[in-house]
Enzyme design. Structure first.
Site, PDB file in Angstrom:
ATOM      1  N   VAL A  64       0.836  -1.197   0.000  1.00  0.00           N
ATOM      2  CA  VAL A  64       0.000   0.000   0.000  1.00  0.00           C
ATOM      3  C   VAL A  64       0.878   1.256   0.000  1.00  0.00           C
ATOM      4  O   VAL A  64       0.625   2.204  -0.742  1.00  0.00           O
ATOM      5  CB  VAL A  64      -0.993   0.003   1.183  1.00  0.00           C
ATOM      6  N   CYS A  65       1.946   1.233   0.778  1.00  0.00           N
ATOM      7  CA  CYS A  65       2.859   2.389   0.821  1.00  0.00           C
ATOM      8  C   CYS A  65       3.542   2.583  -0.526  1.00  0.00           C
ATOM      9  O   CYS A  65       3.698   3.717  -0.993  1.00  0.00           O
ATOM     10  CB  CYS A  65       3.904   2.205   1.910  1.00  0.00           C
TER      11      CYS A  65
END
Length: 172
Positions: A64-65
């Protein structure tokens, strides 16, 4: 002692404690000191006169990052020199550099909050239990007034990219 906020954020559904104030639209952006590399520090004043989009991620080594950083790297090309796009995490600066080299991230500044957690504490995103910064987005105008804030309440979820980008577009 910094303010502690409980029950407003989770990691994998488990409650966590955030350290620092909850900033709101209209607040003056707090100053911070983060690292560009092991020796060079950056602060809010280094981006004076620009609109700042600050994308905060817990660690660049997660899906996600990585997706969040790639998205804002791509979007950064659309705003030119009037907008500084910053990604802040507690990853060590050389790990950030390695990530950017491998991922082709070159349109934004990656900055590390590893040394003092000044950004996390001043922006209310430092996770007490993990010593990571919680996923969030801040848009700050040229006068250092906060114009958009998004504290993502579950660390594993994506931010609302379109809402943040629309807020940024309204300032450009």
């Amino acid at each position: 002692m910094s303010e502690e906020k409980k029950g407003i954020a989770t990691v994998g559904g488990n409650p966590i404690t955030l350290i620092g104030p909850e900033l709101k639209v209209g607040d003056k952006a707090p100053d911070f000191t983060v690292n560009k590399d092991l020796m060079e520090e950056k602060s809010l004043s280094d981006y004076a006169g620009k609109i700042k989009l600050i994308s905060v991620v817990p660690s660049l080594d997660t899906k996600v990052c990585e997706a969040q950083t790639r998205r804002f790297n791509e979007e950064a090309t659309k705003f030119g020199d009037q907008v500084a796009v910053l990604t802040i995490s507690v990853d060590l600066p050389f790990a950030q550099d390695r990530f950017c080299s491998v991922a082709g991230i070159d349109n934004l500044d990656t900055l590390s909050d590893y040394k003092t957690h000044a950004f996390g504490k001043n922006y209310g995103v430092l996770i007490k239990e993990l010593q990571l910064d919680m996923r969030s987005i801040f848009i700050i105008d040229q006068e250092n007034t906060i114009r958009y804030v998004q504290y993502v309440r579950e660390m594993t979820e994506h931010p609302d990219y379109e809402a943040a980008l629309n807020a940024l577009r309204s300032l450009v």
